[in-house]
Design a protein around this motif. Structure first.
Motif, PDB file in Angstrom:
ATOM      1  N   GLY A  17       7.365  -3.320   3.351  1.00 36.34           N
ATOM      2  CA  GLY A  17       7.048  -3.867   2.044  1.00 36.34           C
ATOM      3  C   GLY A  17       7.876  -3.317   0.903  1.00 36.34           C
ATOM      4  O   GLY A  17       7.800  -3.835  -0.221  1.00 36.34           O
ATOM      5  N   TYR A  18       8.683  -2.300   1.150  1.00 37.10           N
ATOM      6  CA  TYR A  18       9.491  -1.682   0.095  1.00 37.10           C
ATOM      7  C   TYR A  18      10.952  -2.144   0.210  1.00 37.10           C
ATOM      8  O   TYR A  18      11.529  -2.098   1.305  1.00 37.10           O
ATOM      9  N   PRO A  19      11.578  -2.545  -0.895  1.00 38.35           N
ATOM     10  CA  PRO A  19      12.998  -2.903  -0.836  1.00 38.35           C
ATOM     11  C   PRO A  19      13.850  -1.719  -0.390  1.00 38.35           C
ATOM     12  O   PRO A  19      13.594  -0.567  -0.767  1.00 38.35           O
ATOM     13  N   THR A  20      14.856  -2.002   0.398  1.00 40.14           N
ATOM     14  CA  THR A  20      15.811  -0.963   0.782  1.00 40.14           C
ATOM     15  C   THR A  20      17.013  -0.924  -0.162  1.00 40.14           C
ATOM     16  O   THR A  20      17.857  -0.038  -0.063  1.00 40.14           O
ATOM     17  N   HIS A  21      17.074  -1.892  -1.081  1.00 37.46           N
ATOM     18  CA  HIS A  21      18.151  -1.956  -2.068  1.00 37.46           C
ATOM     19  C   HIS A  21      17.738  -1.177  -3.314  1.00 37.46           C
ATOM     20  O   HIS A  21      16.628  -1.348  -3.830  1.00 37.46           O
ATOM     21  N   PHE A  22      18.664  -0.326  -3.803  1.00 38.39           N
ATOM     22  CA  PHE A  22      18.411   0.472  -5.006  1.00 38.39           C
ATOM     23  C   PHE A  22      19.376   0.008  -6.094  1.00 38.39           C
ATOM     24  O   PHE A  22      20.597   0.155  -5.966  1.00 38.39           O
ATOM     25  N   ALA A  23      18.807  -0.549  -7.150  1.00 33.69           N
ATOM     26  CA  ALA A  23      19.612  -1.100  -8.244  1.00 33.69           C
ATOM     27  C   ALA A  23      19.692  -0.102  -9.396  1.00 33.69           C
ATOM     28  O   ALA A  23      18.760   0.680  -9.623  1.00 33.69           O
ATOM     29  N   PRO A  24      20.796  -0.127 -10.155  1.00 33.84           N
ATOM     30  CA  PRO A  24      20.905   0.788 -11.299  1.00 33.84           C
ATOM     31  C   PRO A  24      19.902   0.435 -12.387  1.00 33.84           C
ATOM     32  O   PRO A  24      19.515  -0.727 -12.560  1.00 33.84           O
ATOM     33  N   LEU A  37       7.625  10.979   2.563  1.00 32.10           N
ATOM     34  CA  LEU A  37       8.137  11.592   3.787  1.00 32.10           C
ATOM     35  C   LEU A  37       7.789  10.757   5.012  1.00 32.10           C
ATOM     36  O   LEU A  37       8.594  10.626   5.938  1.00 32.10           O
ATOM     37  N   GLU A  38       6.597  10.195   5.033  1.00 33.58           N
ATOM     38  CA  GLU A  38       6.207   9.344   6.149  1.00 33.58           C
ATOM     39  C   GLU A  38       7.031   8.062   6.145  1.00 33.58           C
ATOM     40  O   GLU A  38       7.461   7.573   7.202  1.00 33.58           O
ATOM     41  N   LEU A  39       7.276   7.499   4.962  1.00 34.91           N
ATOM     42  CA  LEU A  39       8.108   6.308   4.864  1.00 34.91           C
ATOM     43  C   LEU A  39       9.521   6.601   5.370  1.00 34.91           C
ATOM     44  O   LEU A  39      10.111   5.801   6.107  1.00 34.91           O
ATOM     45  N   ALA A  40      10.058   7.763   5.000  1.00 33.21           N
ATOM     46  CA  ALA A  40      11.400   8.131   5.447  1.00 33.21           C
ATOM     47  C   ALA A  40      11.441   8.337   6.959  1.00 33.21           C
ATOM     48  O   ALA A  40      12.423   7.966   7.619  1.00 33.21           O
ATOM     49  N   ARG A  41      10.409   8.934   7.512  1.00 31.30           N
ATOM     50  CA  ARG A  41      10.368   9.136   8.964  1.00 31.30           C
ATOM     51  C   ARG A  41      10.405   7.803   9.697  1.00 31.30           C
ATOM     52  O   ARG A  41      11.176   7.606  10.639  1.00 31.30           O
ATOM     53  N   ALA A  86       7.312   5.748  -7.399  1.00 33.45           N
ATOM     54  CA  ALA A  86       8.149   4.619  -6.980  1.00 33.45           C
ATOM     55  C   ALA A  86       8.950   4.014  -8.118  1.00 33.45           C
ATOM     56  O   ALA A  86       9.751   3.099  -7.880  1.00 33.45           O
ATOM     57  N   ASP A  87       8.799   4.520  -9.348  1.00 32.23           N
ATOM     58  CA  ASP A  87       9.517   3.907 -10.469  1.00 32.23           C
ATOM     59  C   ASP A  87      10.979   4.330 -10.550  1.00 32.23           C
ATOM     60  O   ASP A  87      11.748   3.756 -11.314  1.00 32.23           O
ATOM     61  N   HIS A  88      11.405   5.325  -9.764  1.00 34.11           N
ATOM     62  CA  HIS A  88      12.826   5.646  -9.699  1.00 34.11           C
ATOM     63  C   HIS A  88      13.091   6.605  -8.544  1.00 34.11           C
ATOM     64  O   HIS A  88      12.306   7.489  -8.255  1.00 34.11           O
ATOM     65  N   GLU A  89      14.208   6.391  -7.887  1.00 36.37           N
ATOM     66  CA  GLU A  89      14.736   7.267  -6.837  1.00 36.37           C
ATOM     67  C   GLU A  89      13.693   7.632  -5.774  1.00 36.37           C
ATOM     68  O   GLU A  89      13.663   8.749  -5.276  1.00 36.37           O
ATOM     69  N   ALA A 127       0.849  -1.188   0.000  1.00 37.32           N
ATOM     70  CA  ALA A 127       0.000   0.000   0.000  1.00 37.32           C
ATOM     71  C   ALA A 127       0.885   1.239   0.000  1.00 37.32           C
ATOM     72  O   ALA A 127       1.905   1.296   0.695  1.00 37.32           O
ATOM     73  N   PHE A 128       0.506   2.221  -0.791  1.00 43.79           N
ATOM     74  CA  PHE A 128       1.320   3.424  -0.928  1.00 43.79           C
ATOM     75  C   PHE A 128       1.381   4.192   0.398  1.00 43.79           C
ATOM     76  O   PHE A 128       0.364   4.418   1.057  1.00 43.79           O
ATOM     77  N   VAL A 129       2.580   4.567   0.756  1.00 40.63           N
ATOM     78  CA  VAL A 129       2.833   5.433   1.904  1.00 40.63           C
ATOM     79  C   VAL A 129       3.545   6.675   1.380  1.00 40.63           C
ATOM     80  O   VAL A 129       4.541   6.540   0.662  1.00 40.63           O
TER      81      VAL A 129
END
Length: 343
Positions: free
Chosen positions: A92-99, A10-14, A54-57, A5-7
């Motif tokens: 639910g969101y990956p913490t890994h960021f792939a190129p 800023l709330e996700l970062a907090r 969520a599709d980039h950065e 579910a979309f968060v």
């Protein structure tokens, strides 16, 4: 991967700071003071993110600010600990960021079994602001610093959120950048009025010779100038084009002017285009008078000299604003040149 579910970012970062990053920082570098925030580039910083973002950065990401001496000593270790011990997913969101394979270092959330390439930026406050803005707000901010910085950048560093300010420097720096000094604000407003003055007669002049396309292009540029002017009057840094309409809609004038400016852009003949813009000019002129920065200026439109084009004569507002500035160094700063004058 199931889409969670979309968060809002800023709330996700907090939550990411509180639940995941802060405990690991305490283990990797116990006792050192730090600040944490989500500021800088990113739609979530300005509050405009959606699931599309969520599709980039976008994702679990933030900045960790250390003292310069701590950043040089501990940044590598902190980054390594985070890479090894951050959870592979967070809410639910990956913490890994792939190129993504693009030329720039643009990354996107992806699952991984190994260490995570995280988006926790570890730096010090002065270096981050200097890299982002080209100057350090802990020192004196000059008129050249203010005027040479795109309003998008100023919006990015003053929006977002600070989650922890153990250094006691991040909040004061952001406060120093919150808005232009008063005299410089008048100059910035004068510049925006002058941009309108340069072209307000051209909507009719292009149309008179049968150039409806040229008239529409000028009207679109004037619409952009008016939108940015309303944001500046409301003491908001105008964002770049992608979010300009979204920001404008949140100003006090947005609800009233949006249908007027939309009609001006949709018009197929210059007479209607000019009529709608004239309405907008008078509304914005009224907003100027309510600011009380100058003596009242007649907000009605009028003919352009002897030509049958309806204009506001926006230069009247620019000159009145400059005359109201007591600081001669600000008063004598140049106004914008007319557009399209390059060789």
């Amino acid at each position: 991967m199931t889409t969670p579910a979309f968060v809002p970012g800023l709330e996700l970062a907090r939550r990411f700071h509180t639940e995941a990053v802060s405990p690991l920082l305490a283990e990797a570098a116990p006792g050192i003071p730090y600040s944490a925030a989500r500021i800088g580039p990113g739609s979530e910083v300005l509050g405009y993110d959606t699931p599309r973002s969520a599709d980039h950065e976008w994702g679990p990401r933030l900045q960790l600010f250390l003292r310069p001496q701590d950043a040089s000593r501990h940044a590598g270790r902190v980054g390594h600990v985070l890479a090894e011990r951050l959870p592979k997913t967070f809410h639910g969101y990956p913490t890994h960021f792939a190129p993504t394979g693009e030329a720039r270092d643009i990354r996107v959330m992806r699952p991984t079994d190994g260490p995570v390439h995280h988006r926790v930026e570890i730096t010090d406050v002065s270096s981050w602001f200097t890299d982002t803005l080209g100057f350090d707000p802990t020192s004196t901010i000059t008129p050249a610093d203010w005027l040479g910085t795109p309003t998008q950048r100023l919006a990015e560093v003053t929006a977002g959120a600070v989650f922890h300010d153990g250094l006691h420097t991040l909040a004061p720096d952001r406060a120093a950048l919150r808005w232009y000094p008063h005299d410089l604000w008048r100059h910035v407003l004068a510049c925006q009025w002058q941009r309108i003055a340069h072209e307000e007669a051209f909507v009719g002049r292009c149309g008179e010779v049968g150039d409806e396309l040229g008239s529409a292009v000028v009207a679109a540029r004037l619409t952009r100038h008016l939108m940015r002017l309303c944001l500046l009057m409301d003491r908001r840094y105008p964002p770049y084009g992608k979010w300009l309409g979204s920001a404008f809609a949140r100003t006090p004038a947005g609800a009233r002017l949006t249908p007027v400016l939309t009609a001006a852009l949709a018009a197929t003949d210059w007479h209607e285009r000019e009529r709608q813009l004239s309405t907008a000019y008078e509304v914005v002129a009224g907003l100027h008078n309510r600011l009380g920065l100058t003596d009242r200026i007649d907000p009605t439109t009028r003919p352009y000299h002897s030509r049958p084009f309806r204009v506001l004569r926006a230069d009247r507002f620019a000159q009145a604003l400059l005359a109201s500035v007591p600081d001669p160094t600000i008063r004598e700063l140049p106004l914008p040149e007319p557009p399209d004058t390059e060789p």
